[in-house]
Design a protein around this motif. Sequence first.
Motif, PDB file in Angstrom:
ATOM      1  N   GLY A   3      -5.408   7.068   0.559  1.00  0.00           N
ATOM      2  CA  GLY A   3      -5.443   8.188   0.009  1.00  0.00           C
ATOM      3  C   GLY A   3      -7.195   8.466   0.056  1.00  0.00           C
ATOM      4  O   GLY A   3      -7.832   7.714  -0.524  1.00  0.00           O
ATOM      5  N   TYR A  45       6.171   6.282  10.916  1.00  0.00           N
ATOM      6  CA  TYR A  45       5.573   5.572   9.830  1.00  0.00           C
ATOM      7  C   TYR A  45       5.206   6.704   8.836  1.00  0.00           C
ATOM      8  O   TYR A  45       5.134   7.892   9.137  1.00  0.00           O
ATOM      9  N   LYS A  50      -3.949  -3.565   3.947  1.00  0.00           N
ATOM     10  CA  LYS A  50      -2.479  -2.951   4.236  1.00  0.00           C
ATOM     11  C   LYS A  50      -2.037  -3.558   5.502  1.00  0.00           C
ATOM     12  O   LYS A  50      -0.744  -4.241   5.607  1.00  0.00           O
ATOM     13  N   ALA A  77       0.217   4.996  -5.436  1.00  0.00           N
ATOM     14  CA  ALA A  77      -1.204   5.316  -5.186  1.00  0.00           C
ATOM     15  C   ALA A  77      -2.107   4.898  -5.800  1.00  0.00           C
ATOM     16  O   ALA A  77      -2.036   4.819  -7.219  1.00  0.00           O
ATOM     17  N   GLY A  78      -3.389   4.701  -5.184  1.00  0.00           N
ATOM     18  CA  GLY A  78      -4.357   3.882  -5.952  1.00  0.00           C
ATOM     19  C   GLY A  78      -4.219   2.324  -5.854  1.00  0.00           C
ATOM     20  O   GLY A  78      -3.027   1.932  -6.082  1.00  0.00           O
ATOM     21  N   HIS A 127      -1.359  -2.057  -6.638  1.00  0.00           N
ATOM     22  CA  HIS A 127      -1.228  -0.439  -6.734  1.00  0.00           C
ATOM     23  C   HIS A 127      -1.025  -0.153  -8.105  1.00  0.00           C
ATOM     24  O   HIS A 127      -0.379  -0.579  -8.963  1.00  0.00           O
ATOM     25  N   LEU A 146       6.232   2.169   4.935  1.00  0.00           N
ATOM     26  CA  LEU A 146       4.959   1.639   4.889  1.00  0.00           C
ATOM     27  C   LEU A 146       4.856   0.231   5.337  1.00  0.00           C
ATOM     28  O   LEU A 146       5.975  -0.369   5.200  1.00  0.00           O
ATOM     29  N   ARG A 147       3.541  -0.335   5.540  1.00  0.00           N
ATOM     30  CA  ARG A 147       3.324  -1.824   5.658  1.00  0.00           C
ATOM     31  C   ARG A 147       4.498  -2.087   6.851  1.00  0.00           C
ATOM     32  O   ARG A 147       5.322  -2.987   6.708  1.00  0.00           O
ATOM     33  N   GLU A 182      -9.465  -1.082   2.861  1.00  0.00           N
ATOM     34  CA  GLU A 182      -8.274  -0.789   2.275  1.00  0.00           C
ATOM     35  C   GLU A 182      -7.040  -0.933   3.442  1.00  0.00           C
ATOM     36  O   GLU A 182      -6.057  -1.595   3.311  1.00  0.00           O
TER      37      GLU A 182
HETATM   38  C1  ISJ Z   1      -0.488   5.057   3.068  1.00  0.00           C
HETATM   39  C2  ISJ Z   1      -0.132   3.921   2.868  1.00  0.00           C
HETATM   40  O1  ISJ Z   1      -0.010   3.848   1.274  1.00  0.00           O
HETATM   41  C3  ISJ Z   1      -0.038   4.859   0.408  1.00  0.00           C
HETATM   42  C4  ISJ Z   1      -1.427   4.929  -0.032  1.00  0.00           C
HETATM   43  C5  ISJ Z   1      -1.550   4.261  -1.092  1.00  0.00           C
HETATM   44  C6  ISJ Z   1      -3.308   4.387  -1.684  1.00  0.00           C
HETATM   45  O2  ISJ Z   1      -3.752   5.473  -0.970  1.00  0.00           O
HETATM   46  O3  ISJ Z   1      -3.845   3.808  -2.677  1.00  0.00           O
HETATM   47  C7  ISJ Z   1      -0.956   3.273  -1.840  1.00  0.00           C
HETATM   48  C8  ISJ Z   1       0.397   3.393  -1.749  1.00  0.00           C
HETATM   49  C9  ISJ Z   1       0.966   4.083  -0.505  1.00  0.00           C
HETATM   50  O4  ISJ Z   1       1.394   5.226  -1.376  1.00  0.00           O
HETATM   51  C10 ISJ Z   1       0.161   2.852   3.788  1.00  0.00           C
HETATM   52  O5  ISJ Z   1       0.639   1.635   3.219  1.00  0.00           O
HETATM   53  O6  ISJ Z   1      -0.030   3.016   4.836  1.00  0.00           O
END
Ligand code: ISJ
Length: 396
Positions: free
Chosen positions: A362, A326, A379, A222-223, A275, A345-346, A375
């Motif tokens: 997020g 998803y 992705k 996350a991030g 990430h 994801l992806r 973002e």
């Molecule tokens: C929700 C997704 O990714 C998630 C959200 C992220 C973020 O908000 O930075 C990063 C990686 C994943 O845990 C996605 O790829 O659809």
Amino acid sequence: MELVRTVKIDDPGSLLEVAPHAGATLWLRGGDGMVAWGEAARFEISGPDRFDLARRWWRRFTAASRISDEVERPGSGPIMFGSFTFDDGPGTSVLIVPRVVIGRRDGIAWKTTVGDPEEPPRVPWARLPHVDWRSEPGARARWHSAVSQAVQDIKADRLEKVVLARDVRGRLAGSFDPRSAVARLTERFPSCWAFAVDGLIGASPELLAHRVGRDVTSLVLAGTAWPGGAHTLVTPKNSVEHSLAADSAIAVLEQYCDTLDVPTPHVLRLANVTHLATMITGTLRGNTDALALAGRLHPTAAVCGTPTHPARELLRSLEGLDRDRYAAPVGWQDSRGDGEWCIALRCARVSGQELRLFAGCGIVAGSSPAAEWQETEAKLGAVRDIFGVREAVGSF
Ligand SMILES: C=C(O[C@@H]1C=C(C(=O)O)C=C[C@H]1O)C(=O)O
């Protein structure tokens, strides 16, 4: 009672080349993994108990099998692949027990058969077709207002974080062969888990629960930063987003593990994004199987938010989206309870000629709608871009 037999085989070379047709199930990382085909059994479930029902069904299946396994490694012997829905409903989650599995891990290769399957004819790979992407008038405006509303709710202390997602649809102009898609994905994302399970294809960087014996691993992401956008990954906003996600996984794993090691986050570099990542490792207290862990971890704050329940309600009302499979567990489990469950994801769901891609991010107090849109675009590129590459990579 069917015989499930695993035998050691010579190294099969490229696993993707071994998959005989476009209906194969694929699970690959860094060249190793499993390819499988045929269907000895299939189980579809929905509802809030889907993980427990799936585990019960799998226990019954393995108890009713005669097993001969000369390899005895994670993935050998009876194995099922699964893909779950994000939500308790609508939609179905699925478990598939293939007739034939060819696997390789740490230099050891094996073949598992259920019953006495016939060799299927080998169908050459189909090139990835052109995709007519559907234009989505108003999608950007809807996204802006959803993110703004989420930020307002967070600033008003109704919750700390919510993960909002959107989808993009396209129409495939020809037949779709997951082998070609996964070949492109493994090339571009060698550190990710590339998969094709029941029409869900993707390359996920996020490992929800991996269990081998008593050892458990969970890679929390996350991030995010991406080229041409947010250049700095380590910012206060991303650190908050990340620690909420890691904390949500730790809170669950603590209940099942005697020891838990949580290092400081590292940077995970992928072809399209970077990430913040925390690799949690633990030792199980009891004999909890991988799917039980995945079911309890789902949905982490990496894909839902904090606290879970208000975030789930908010994302449901703001997204106006059926997330389908998803952002939910996809992976496999064997009869010992070892397994590997990623967060889908992806990825894209393919049904007939329809293609549906998903991406989310997020949202915390410091989020801006325009940056979060970028973002999701970065992705979405993980799967969208494979359709733009025209050269052949496999045996077309
Ligand atoms: C929700 C997704 O990714 C998630 C959200 C992220 C973020 O908000 O930075 C990063 C990686 C994943 O845990 C996605 O790829 O659809």
